[in-house]
Design a protein around this motif. Sequence first.
Motif, PDB file in Angstrom:
ATOM      1  N   LEU A  29       0.915  -1.280   0.096  1.00 47.61           N
ATOM      2  CA  LEU A  29       0.032  -0.100  -0.109  1.00 47.61           C
ATOM      3  C   LEU A  29       0.814   1.380  -0.088  1.00 47.61           C
ATOM      4  O   LEU A  29       0.679   2.328  -0.617  1.00 47.61           O
ATOM      5  CB  LEU A  29      -0.823  -0.152   1.386  1.00 47.61           C
ATOM      6  CG  LEU A  29      -1.855   0.913   1.242  1.00 47.61           C
ATOM      7  CD1 LEU A  29      -3.012   0.999   0.079  1.00 47.61           C
ATOM      8  CD2 LEU A  29      -2.961   0.991   2.546  1.00 47.61           C
ATOM      9  N   HIS A  32       2.095   1.612  -3.546  1.00 51.27           N
ATOM     10  CA  HIS A  32       0.973   2.264  -4.329  1.00 51.27           C
ATOM     11  C   HIS A  32       1.042   3.667  -4.096  1.00 51.27           C
ATOM     12  O   HIS A  32       0.734   4.418  -5.117  1.00 51.27           O
ATOM     13  CB  HIS A  32      -0.145   1.359  -3.971  1.00 51.27           C
ATOM     14  CG  HIS A  32      -1.100   1.757  -4.835  1.00 51.27           C
ATOM     15  ND1 HIS A  32      -2.187   2.471  -4.335  1.00 51.27           N
ATOM     16  CD2 HIS A  32      -1.690   1.300  -6.248  1.00 51.27           C
ATOM     17  CE1 HIS A  32      -3.239   2.414  -5.537  1.00 51.27           C
ATOM     18  NE2 HIS A  32      -2.826   2.054  -6.134  1.00 51.27           N
ATOM     19  N   ARG A  42      -0.797   6.178 -13.160  1.00 50.77           N
ATOM     20  CA  ARG A  42      -2.251   7.021 -13.225  1.00 50.77           C
ATOM     21  C   ARG A  42      -1.968   7.606 -14.658  1.00 50.77           C
ATOM     22  O   ARG A  42      -0.916   7.723 -15.504  1.00 50.77           O
ATOM     23  CB  ARG A  42      -2.314   8.122 -12.200  1.00 50.77           C
ATOM     24  CG  ARG A  42      -2.166   7.625 -11.050  1.00 50.77           C
ATOM     25  CD  ARG A  42      -3.812   7.062 -10.568  1.00 50.77           C
ATOM     26  NE  ARG A  42      -3.825   6.223  -9.473  1.00 50.77           N
ATOM     27  CZ  ARG A  42      -3.725   6.664  -7.989  1.00 50.77           C
ATOM     28  NH1 ARG A  42      -3.884   8.044  -7.850  1.00 50.77           N
ATOM     29  NH2 ARG A  42      -3.883   5.822  -7.179  1.00 50.77           N
ATOM     30  N   GLU A  99      -5.502  13.208  -3.543  1.00 50.25           N
ATOM     31  CA  GLU A  99      -5.194  11.943  -4.526  1.00 50.25           C
ATOM     32  C   GLU A  99      -5.160  10.763  -3.611  1.00 50.25           C
ATOM     33  O   GLU A  99      -5.431   9.571  -3.850  1.00 50.25           O
ATOM     34  CB  GLU A  99      -4.103  12.310  -5.511  1.00 50.25           C
ATOM     35  CG  GLU A  99      -3.775  11.291  -6.406  1.00 50.25           C
ATOM     36  CD  GLU A  99      -4.599  11.309  -7.314  1.00 50.25           C
ATOM     37  OE1 GLU A  99      -5.269  12.125  -7.742  1.00 50.25           O
ATOM     38  OE2 GLU A  99      -4.944  10.256  -7.959  1.00 50.25           O
ATOM     39  N   ARG A 103      -9.632  10.189  -2.595  1.00 49.92           N
ATOM     40  CA  ARG A 103     -10.052   9.472  -3.571  1.00 49.92           C
ATOM     41  C   ARG A 103     -10.568   8.129  -3.156  1.00 49.92           C
ATOM     42  O   ARG A 103     -11.555   7.510  -3.758  1.00 49.92           O
ATOM     43  CB  ARG A 103      -8.879   9.178  -4.355  1.00 49.92           C
ATOM     44  CG  ARG A 103      -9.080   8.289  -5.942  1.00 49.92           C
ATOM     45  CD  ARG A 103      -7.823   8.550  -6.486  1.00 49.92           C
ATOM     46  NE  ARG A 103      -7.551   7.511  -7.696  1.00 49.92           N
ATOM     47  CZ  ARG A 103      -7.142   6.533  -7.613  1.00 49.92           C
ATOM     48  NH1 ARG A 103      -6.876   5.944  -6.338  1.00 49.92           N
ATOM     49  NH2 ARG A 103      -7.422   5.485  -8.439  1.00 49.92           N
ATOM     50  N   SER A 107     -14.460   6.757  -3.938  1.00 54.95           N
ATOM     51  CA  SER A 107     -14.924   5.803  -4.664  1.00 54.95           C
ATOM     52  C   SER A 107     -15.587   4.618  -3.823  1.00 54.95           C
ATOM     53  O   SER A 107     -16.029   3.692  -4.299  1.00 54.95           O
ATOM     54  CB  SER A 107     -13.774   5.254  -5.507  1.00 54.95           C
ATOM     55  OG  SER A 107     -12.600   4.833  -4.684  1.00 54.95           O
ATOM     56  N   GLY A 108     -15.387   4.947  -2.205  1.00 58.34           N
ATOM     57  CA  GLY A 108     -16.086   3.903  -1.531  1.00 58.34           C
ATOM     58  C   GLY A 108     -15.029   2.460  -1.433  1.00 58.34           C
ATOM     59  O   GLY A 108     -15.758   1.360  -1.288  1.00 58.34           O
ATOM     60  N   VAL A 109     -13.934   2.700  -1.751  1.00 65.35           N
ATOM     61  CA  VAL A 109     -13.120   1.312  -1.667  1.00 65.35           C
ATOM     62  C   VAL A 109     -12.754   0.808  -0.635  1.00 65.35           C
ATOM     63  O   VAL A 109     -12.257  -0.229  -0.490  1.00 65.35           O
ATOM     64  CB  VAL A 109     -11.747   1.778  -2.698  1.00 65.35           C
ATOM     65  CG1 VAL A 109     -10.748   2.460  -2.081  1.00 65.35           C
ATOM     66  CG2 VAL A 109     -11.165   0.344  -3.601  1.00 65.35           C
ATOM     67  N   LEU A 112     -13.478  -2.552   0.746  1.00 64.21           N
ATOM     68  CA  LEU A 112     -12.574  -3.604   0.014  1.00 64.21           C
ATOM     69  C   LEU A 112     -11.172  -3.663   0.879  1.00 64.21           C
ATOM     70  O   LEU A 112     -10.721  -4.850   1.040  1.00 64.21           O
ATOM     71  CB  LEU A 112     -12.373  -3.239  -1.330  1.00 64.21           C
ATOM     72  CG  LEU A 112     -13.563  -3.114  -2.229  1.00 64.21           C
ATOM     73  CD1 LEU A 112     -13.217  -3.113  -3.450  1.00 64.21           C
ATOM     74  CD2 LEU A 112     -14.507  -4.280  -1.927  1.00 64.21           C
ATOM     75  N   TYR A 113     -10.845  -2.641   1.247  1.00 60.96           N
ATOM     76  CA  TYR A 113      -9.536  -2.496   2.125  1.00 60.96           C
ATOM     77  C   TYR A 113      -9.550  -3.329   3.338  1.00 60.96           C
ATOM     78  O   TYR A 113      -8.917  -3.922   3.753  1.00 60.96           O
ATOM     79  CB  TYR A 113      -8.911  -1.180   1.965  1.00 60.96           C
ATOM     80  CG  TYR A 113      -8.126  -0.554   0.853  1.00 60.96           C
ATOM     81  CD1 TYR A 113      -8.505  -1.258  -0.354  1.00 60.96           C
ATOM     82  CD2 TYR A 113      -7.610   0.586   0.847  1.00 60.96           C
ATOM     83  CE1 TYR A 113      -7.982  -0.598  -1.600  1.00 60.96           C
ATOM     84  CE2 TYR A 113      -6.901   1.184  -0.136  1.00 60.96           C
ATOM     85  CZ  TYR A 113      -7.007   0.637  -1.252  1.00 60.96           C
ATOM     86  OH  TYR A 113      -6.699   1.205  -2.456  1.00 60.96           O
ATOM     87  N   ARG A 196     -12.112  16.088  -3.867  1.00 59.59           N
ATOM     88  CA  ARG A 196     -10.903  16.640  -3.832  1.00 59.59           C
ATOM     89  C   ARG A 196     -10.523  17.960  -4.163  1.00 59.59           C
ATOM     90  O   ARG A 196      -9.868  18.350  -3.063  1.00 59.59           O
ATOM     91  CB  ARG A 196     -10.064  15.917  -5.327  1.00 59.59           C
ATOM     92  CG  ARG A 196      -9.643  14.521  -4.987  1.00 59.59           C
ATOM     93  CD  ARG A 196      -9.038  14.063  -6.071  1.00 59.59           C
ATOM     94  NE  ARG A 196      -9.716  12.999  -6.733  1.00 59.59           N
ATOM     95  CZ  ARG A 196      -9.405  12.181  -7.896  1.00 59.59           C
ATOM     96  NH1 ARG A 196      -8.125  12.313  -8.344  1.00 59.59           N
ATOM     97  NH2 ARG A 196     -10.026  11.238  -8.228  1.00 59.59           N
TER      98      ARG A 196
END
Lengths: 287, 304
Positions: A29, A32, A42, A99, A103, A107-109, A112-113, A196
């Motif tokens: 992570l 990334h 990107r 960013e 972000r 995106s509601g990610v 998942l994490y 953002r």
Amino acid sequence: MSDAGVIHDIGYQRYDGPRLGRAAVLGALYQHGLRATFGLGRSAKSKIFPWGVAAIVLLVAVINAAVRSQTGTWLFDYYAFADSMSWLVIFFVAIVAPELVSRDLRSGVLPLYFSRPLRAADYVIAKVAALATAVWLLLGVPQFIMFLGGAFTTKTGMRGVWHEVGLLLPGWAYSVLWAFIFTSISLLIASLTGKRAFAAGGIVAVFLMTAPVVGVLSVLPSHTANDLAGLASPMSLISGVEAWLRGRNDLGINVGDFGVIYGIEAFCLITACLLLLLARYRKVASL
Amino acid sequence: MTIIATQALTKTYGGGVTALSDLTVDVDAGVIGLVGANGAGKSTFIKIMLGLLAPSSGEVRVFGLDPVTETDKVRARVGYMPENDCLPPDVSASEFVTHVGRLSGLPKTAARERASEALRHVGLYEERYRQIGGYSTGMKQRVKLAQALVHDPDLLLLDEPTNGLDPAGRDAMLTLVHRIGTEFGISVVVCSHLLGEVERICDSLIAIEAGRLLRADRISSMTTASDVLAVEVSEGTDELASALRALGFIVTPDGRQLLVPLESETAYDRILRAVADLDLPLHRLDQRRHRVAELFTAKETADV
């Protein structure tokens, strides 16, 4: 089924290779995040800004090194370089911090994490480390270029090089301090909103809008108020820490006898921001 | 094999809201439907299994592991597909699934291989190199499924996988889920508020209402001996009904069809012969199960 050109489905393959632990996940992570700060992986659009800022600071460092090698005097020393470039870094973190964290919120990610071995603390550590590294690189690499310029043009041989190293290392340490003040404040602000543009505006506001407060306080007729004026803005706070640690009062900021207060506030501010960031993600992770 | 076991599981939120109350259930491997209305406690149950929420009281075991204390071990074996939108729009599906694969602890190359495998299994081929922002809802749902599959879990928790899909998309998604459960050897818990949708693909069913267990059983045992033959003839429906009644069948007219319970092995042949003897134009002969829904709503009358 057996037409030519049909890709035969070999069926589902189970995975029995290694599964790495939380440290490796945190590392992934972090990597990334660090790549994302410079827009790597990107779109081309997201590379423009970080690399634009990087180009400017590198150019300044190269000019500085060139002037010094020709005339023997600095435009900036290592500290003054970090101080002047910090105004550009504000815009860098205003773009990059959202960013990194807004972000993910947008995106509601995050569900998942956090349904993976990753914990809230791991996420915060990885993001803070990524942004701090990016800001440090932004200041430290040009400082290194200045060092190279100085080391190659020194007239006193190895002794001159070692002298230069002795100047560079505290300069790098000073950049670390800048990196942490920028990272902790900007990530905390960016973690509050998924938009953002709002996050970027908030970050710029905190760093720039506090400067007039310092200006007003420093012209008050009270001597104590003048000495403490720098505490009102993160920018002058770090300059104040420098003035305190180096015992200088020619840096455009006067800390009087209150230098230690600057040191304490800087430490407390960074710690408080990081703890609030952790608390914020503890809450997000349990959703 | 029991994969999920709960013992008097209760979850009460801060404001005194009880999401799950005294839930005791043992779930065998296979495709499991978790049905209940919105707010019945399905998502809470899933979050407890993932170790995202700690139960207020009671116990839960996933593969014999406690999600509260052995969170990492549980999460390594479980894949989760959330209900909401959870994909960043500005990266490609292949990059994204690789990234979450690495966050599941897969080494770099393995993550890349598994990501393209997982995307292939959900039916995304060349599209996977395009940015997710340009995908249709159906494709996004597939990416969400792929990211849950990427680390090769033994159990998938799917929260409303057919959300927002059109009928064709629903069918495709359900077929895919069924395939994962039967061919891939991965157990699947499918959450849904649509009973009719999950009963087609599930081996067993857990129904909860307001946090309480309504019923948990295998679909086969819920529907045994309740098969019904629907007969439709173009004309002479009444004639056929009386003929069948004379043969001892219980006939229920249902619109233009006659519903006849198949209580014995020979019933099917006898009904068919009755139609042939009357020389009626047979329009439809449809052997179907009682809808599981009937078992929940009107169990007493269905037994008559």
